[in-house]
Scaffold this motif. Structure first.
Motif, PDB file in Angstrom:
ATOM      1  N   GLY A 391      16.733  20.698  13.289  1.00 19.36           N
ATOM      2  CA  GLY A 391      17.153  19.396  12.798  1.00 19.36           C
ATOM      3  C   GLY A 391      17.098  19.260  11.301  1.00 19.36           C
ATOM      4  N   SER A 392      16.891  20.375  10.587  1.00 15.70           N
ATOM      5  CA  SER A 392      16.745  20.346   9.135  1.00 15.70           C
ATOM      6  C   SER A 392      17.359  21.606   8.532  1.00 15.70           C
ATOM      7  N   THR A 393      17.836  21.497   7.282  1.00 13.02           N
ATOM      8  CA  THR A 393      18.351  22.674   6.561  1.00 13.02           C
ATOM      9  C   THR A 393      17.270  23.375   5.759  1.00 13.02           C
ATOM     10  N   ALA A 394      16.024  22.853   5.762  1.00 12.42           N
ATOM     11  CA  ALA A 394      14.981  23.382   4.895  1.00 12.42           C
ATOM     12  C   ALA A 394      14.702  24.860   5.153  1.00 12.42           C
ATOM     13  N   ALA A 395      14.493  25.229   6.418  1.00 14.39           N
ATOM     14  CA  ALA A 395      14.175  26.627   6.729  1.00 14.39           C
ATOM     15  C   ALA A 395      15.340  27.539   6.352  1.00 14.39           C
ATOM     16  N   GLY A 396      16.567  27.047   6.507  1.00 16.53           N
ATOM     17  CA  GLY A 396      17.721  27.842   6.117  1.00 16.53           C
ATOM     18  C   GLY A 396      17.755  28.101   4.626  1.00 16.53           C
ATOM     19  N   MET A 397      17.426  27.095   3.826  1.00 14.54           N
ATOM     20  CA  MET A 397      17.403  27.278   2.370  1.00 14.54           C
ATOM     21  C   MET A 397      16.304  28.244   1.944  1.00 14.54           C
TER      22      MET A 397
END
Length: 424
Positions: A391-397
């Motif tokens: 549910g977040s782009t944080a881990a992808g970044m």
């Protein structure tokens, strides 16, 4: 005419046109990031489906890249670059017809097939004109089109989508693909009449000027090797360069495809406002990449310039993750990330173009670019899948930042050909 004045004349003639072509190419490649803001809901596409569709472009690109560059060497730059541009413009406009995942995947794949060979073809084309000690700044000026495409493309894409919803019964994202495909076709037609195949076919140069340009190329200090193709494809140096490029491209397409979404996550909801804000990171990057490339050419140093830019890009992505819900801080971090990532590329391309000549240059540049650009498939797919799962782009970044750090360390860890090139 002295050498500096002669190269200034060549640059004034070639670079604005090639720059404009690359702006059109890059807009057609990444406008799917803006289309996502509406298309995803209209067609019921998940983030994973979007990530696969955004990235499958690079599968077609990978398969046809080397053959395309070899064909350009056979038929000439003018005709082949024109063919590429006309076909990709038509396919990009046809993305208007997408109705679901299958047609989205098919047209993105065909766009990659159509565009294959453009970027490495232009990099190869520039080696026909400029010696090694001039190339980083020249490639930076050409590649600043990526940044300018972001400056122009964000507001343009936002304006098209804001103004066109429901016109003639089409969705706003359909108008986006249709209108941004037209300039590529027009520029492709212009290429047939404007672009010379090389120094000897340039009617705007005197014979004495042509001879001076040939002498400058012949006087390059670093030997360039024309390897047989079977040896090129098993050459360790070429594959190391491809790996470094892959790691940096991971970061590039993380920013290119997800920047509008990251700004939306920070609290900006109006699509036109998102378009205006995306211009800021790319504007910063356009200035930084040209200045850094000029410094690299002036000093002859390549490794640290590339590595420090990659590390700055990683720091920017991590900071954007930390300040994801503060628009001003997130925008500042994304500006650092975009500038760092984009700065790696023109300096990087001074390495293979200084090492390879002839058919090896055509195939080697295309091979490095095609393998590296597979990250354009991997990067949006992974970020999309991670976002669906968390549910977040944080881990992808964070993953993309790690890729940039690894690329920077690999550049620093190995010796020549990543070492210092002779300063001129």
């Amino acid at each position: 005419m002295n050498e500096a004045a002669l190269y200034a004349r060549v640059s004034r003639r070639l670079l604005p046109f090639l720059f404009l072509c690359y702006v059109a190419a890059y807009l057609d490649r990444v406008n799917v990031g803006f289309a996502k803001l509406r298309m995803q809901a209209d067609l019921g596409l998940s983030d994973t489906v979007y990530g696969i569709g955004a990235g499958i472009f690079f599968i077609g690109y990978f398969v046809f890249e080397v053959p395309s560059n070899l064909l350009m060497r056979k038929v000439g730059a003018r005709r082949w670059i024109a063919r590429i541009m006309i076909s990709w413009g038509l396919v990009s406009a046809a993305t208007t017809l997408v109705t679901g995942p299958a047609s989205f995947y098919a047209l993105r794949f065909l766009l990659g097939v159509a565009e294959a060979g453009f970027f490495p073809g232009v990099v190869l084309y520039l080696t026909y004109w400029y010696p090694a000690h001039r190339r980083a700044r020249i490639v930076a000026l050409f590649m600043s089109a990526v940044a300018i495409a972001g400056v122009v493309g964000g507001p343009l894409s936002g304006a098209i989508m804001a103004a066109s919803a429901g016109v003639a019964g089409l969705h706003d994202w359909q108008w986006l693909f249709l209108l941004e495909g037209v300039p590529s076709v027009a520029l492709g037609i212009c290429t047939l009449y404007y672009l010379p195949d090389g120094i000897h076919t340039a009617r705007w140069l005197r014979e004495a000027d042509k001879a001076a340009l040939e002498r400058a190329l012949a006087a390059e200090p670093a030997p360039r090797v024309d390897l047989p193709l079977p040896r090129l494809f098993v050459n360790g140096t070429v594959w190391r360069l491809a790996l470094v490029y892959f790691l940096f491209v991971m970061g590039l397409y993380g920013v290119s495809f997800w920047l509008p979404q990251l700004l939306k996550n920070s609290g900006v909801q109006d699509v036109f406002e998102i378009g205006l804000l995306t211009a800021i990171p790319y504007g910063v990057a356009a200035v930084v990449m040209v200045l850094a490339a000029r410094h690299s050419d002036r000093t002859g140093e390549r490794r640290w310039h590339i590595a420090l830019a990659g590390l700055a890009g990683a720091a920017g992505l991590l900071a954007a993750t930390a300040y994801a819900h503060d628009t001003i801080l997130a925008l500042a971090a994304l500006s650092l990330a975009t500038a760092g990532i984009l700065t790696t590329f023109p300096i990087f391309w001074s390495l293979p173009t200084a090492l390879l000549a002839g058919t090896a240059a055509a195939a080697g540049i295309a091979l490095i670019n095609s393998v590296g650009n597979l990250a354009g498939f991997v990067s949006p797919y992974l970020v999309g899948a991670i976002r669906d799962a968390t549910g977040s782009t944080a881990a992808g970044m964070v993953l993309l930042a790690a890729s940039l750090v690894l690329g920077a360390l690999l550049v620093l860890a190995v010796g020549r050909p990543f070492g210092q090139l002779p300063a001129r």
